[in-house]
Design a protein around this motif. Structure first.
Motif, short mmCIF file in Angstrom:
data_model
loop_
_atom_site.label_atom_id
_atom_site.label_comp_id
_atom_site.label_asym_id
_atom_site.label_seq_id
_atom_site.Cartn_x
_atom_site.Cartn_y
_atom_site.Cartn_z
N UNK A 97 -17.08 13.40 11.67
CA UNK A 97 -16.08 12.62 10.80
C UNK A 97 -16.96 12.15 9.57
N UNK A 98 -17.91 11.69 9.72
CA UNK A 98 -18.67 10.73 8.67
C UNK A 98 -19.48 11.69 7.54
N UNK A 99 -19.80 13.00 7.76
CA UNK A 99 -20.32 13.56 6.46
C UNK A 99 -19.46 14.12 5.66
N UNK A 100 -19.89 13.98 4.37
CA UNK A 100 -18.91 14.08 3.13
C UNK A 100 -18.84 15.50 2.92
N UNK A 101 -18.05 16.23 1.96
CA UNK A 101 -18.03 17.44 1.51
C UNK A 101 -19.48 18.10 1.13
N UNK A 102 -20.25 17.02 0.30
CA UNK A 102 -21.46 17.50 -0.42
C UNK A 102 -22.35 17.90 0.76
N UNK A 103 -22.24 17.08 1.81
CA UNK A 103 -23.25 17.19 2.82
C UNK A 103 -23.14 18.34 3.67
N UNK A 104 -21.90 18.56 3.80
CA UNK A 104 -21.37 20.07 4.61
C UNK A 104 -22.03 21.06 3.93
N UNK A 105 -21.72 21.10 2.71
CA UNK A 105 -22.01 22.30 1.87
C UNK A 105 -23.87 22.46 1.97
N UNK A 106 -24.34 21.33 1.51
CA UNK A 106 -25.97 21.33 1.56
C UNK A 106 -26.40 21.71 2.71
N UNK A 107 -25.92 21.20 3.89
CA UNK A 107 -26.31 21.82 5.26
C UNK A 107 -26.28 23.19 5.63
N UNK A 108 -25.25 23.70 4.95
CA UNK A 108 -25.12 25.06 4.97
C UNK A 108 -26.11 25.90 4.05
N UNK A 166 -20.69 8.75 -9.54
CA UNK A 166 -22.04 9.30 -9.98
C UNK A 166 -22.42 8.74 -11.14
N UNK A 167 -21.80 8.19 -12.15
CA UNK A 167 -22.36 7.57 -13.12
C UNK A 167 -23.05 6.17 -12.85
N UNK A 168 -22.39 5.70 -11.82
CA UNK A 168 -22.84 4.24 -11.50
C UNK A 168 -24.38 4.59 -10.77
N UNK A 169 -24.33 5.59 -9.94
CA UNK A 169 -25.71 5.59 -9.23
C UNK A 169 -26.15 6.95 -9.47
N UNK A 170 -27.18 7.18 -10.29
CA UNK A 170 -27.71 8.23 -10.41
C UNK A 170 -28.65 8.86 -9.31
N UNK A 171 -28.80 7.98 -8.31
CA UNK A 171 -29.50 8.73 -7.03
C UNK A 171 -28.40 9.69 -6.48
N UNK A 223 -28.92 11.94 6.68
CA UNK A 223 -29.14 10.51 6.74
C UNK A 223 -30.40 10.46 5.20
N UNK A 224 -29.73 10.43 4.17
CA UNK A 224 -30.70 10.24 3.11
C UNK A 224 -31.17 8.81 2.65
N UNK A 225 -31.33 8.01 3.49
CA UNK A 225 -31.36 6.69 3.30
C UNK A 225 -30.36 5.67 3.31
N UNK A 226 -30.79 4.45 3.44
CA UNK A 226 -29.52 3.34 3.61
C UNK A 226 -28.59 3.43 2.41
N UNK A 227 -29.17 3.30 1.06
CA UNK A 227 -28.38 3.11 0.01
C UNK A 227 -27.47 4.28 -0.14
N UNK A 228 -27.88 5.66 -0.36
CA UNK A 228 -27.20 6.66 -0.21
C UNK A 228 -26.08 7.09 0.60
N UNK A 229 -26.59 6.73 1.98
CA UNK A 229 -26.02 6.96 2.99
C UNK A 229 -24.83 6.09 2.91
N UNK A 230 -24.78 4.68 2.23
CA UNK A 230 -23.75 3.68 2.37
C UNK A 230 -22.61 4.17 1.57
N UNK A 231 -23.16 4.70 0.21
CA UNK A 231 -22.08 5.17 -0.78
C UNK A 231 -21.53 6.35 0.00
#
Length: 271
Positions: A97-108, A166-171, A223-231
């Motif tokens: 459930x938890x991976x977002x679209x970006x993560x699914x694409x990057x994993x592939x 995305x603008x709020x968090x450049x990370x 799992x890119x770290x706590x901050x990014x994972x939380x977002x």
């Protein structure tokens, strides 16, 4: 175990269509990367027809060998058989459930480019001819970069407030761009130039060693770290639409055709 393998680029597209439709029916996120990959394949097919590549015949052969590595892994996973570790990780996350679209694409992208592309390039080459492929290889990377850049339009449709995040968090923006634009490039080419020199009895050991490194990147994407994972979790909670609807939105993205090579690869994943 029925593992479909393509013999032409049109058969590759047919197989991808089947995977996409099955994923839509089952609401499985594996279909997200398959949708992006179908567009990659369509652009390569169009490039072959319009003279984009220096050696069209070699490019179709490369495309089929490249795709068959993905198809083999997919059907092995569907049959609950062992497949490449990085693909196993990617497909498993496609059922969570938890991976977002970006993560699914990057994993592939990670599994297919960092593992499969280098091997495929080596298999259509010899130690003497491998560097003749470099120009066409760069065009493939330009296609990949172009598609990944266009995906952000789709993500805004799936979650309209993503632009603000995305603008709020450049990370987060950097996480997406840095991974896709760097990891998917020069490391795969470097591996191709080394793999092509190996005797066949050393291929399996080399691939297994490569899989470990590629899977390590997959775990970072997941799992890119706590901050990014939380977002990402926040984004996931407010993503709009079912998996099938997300696949449909992704298939609607309009991409500019590639006409010339502008890619200058940067090495991220060392072989």
């Amino acid at each position: 175990m029925n593992i479909k393998q393509a013999t032409t680029i049109d058969e590759v597209i047919e197989c991808l269509d089947e995977i996409i439709e099955k994923s839509k029916f089952e609401q499985c996120a594996i279909g997200l990367f398959a949708t992006l990959y179908r567009e990659v394949t369509m652009q390569i097919k169009n490039g072959i027809g319009t003279g984009l590549f220096q050696d069209p015949e070699r490019m179709e052969k490369l495309d089929v060998i490249f795709a068959n590595r993905y198809l083999k892994a997919y059907y092995q996973f569907q049959a609950k058989e062992k497949c490449s570790e990085c693909w196993q990780f990617s497909f498993t996350k496609g059922e969570e459930y938890w991976p977002i679209v970006v993560q699914h694409l990057l994993l592939g992208i990670n599994a297919h480019v960092n593992l499969d592309l280098g091997i495929a390039c080596a298999q259509v080459s010899t130690p003497e001819s491998i560097f003749d492929l470099h120009s066409d290889y760069n065009k493939i990377n330009e296609i990949l970069s172009n598609l990944v850049n266009g995906v952000e339009k789709c993500l805004v449709e799936i979650w309209p407030t993503l632009t603000y995040i995305l603008k709020l968090s450049g990370k987060i923006d950097n996480f997406f761009i840095d991974f896709s634009m760097k990891t998917a490039r020069d490391g795969a080419w470097k591996y191709a130039t080394e793999f092509v020199l190996l005797p066949e009895n050393e291929w399996e050991a080399s691939i297994q060693k490569r899989e470990i490194k590629v899977t390590r990147i997959a775990r970072l994407v997941s799992n890119p770290g706590f901050f990014v994972s939380s977002i990402f979790k926040l984004i996931r909670l407010f993503e709009r639409g079912t998996v099938a609807q997300k696949i449909i939105e992704l298939s609607k993205v309009e991409y500019s055709p590639v006409t010339e090579t502008v890619v200058t690869p940067e090495c991220v994943l060392e072989s």
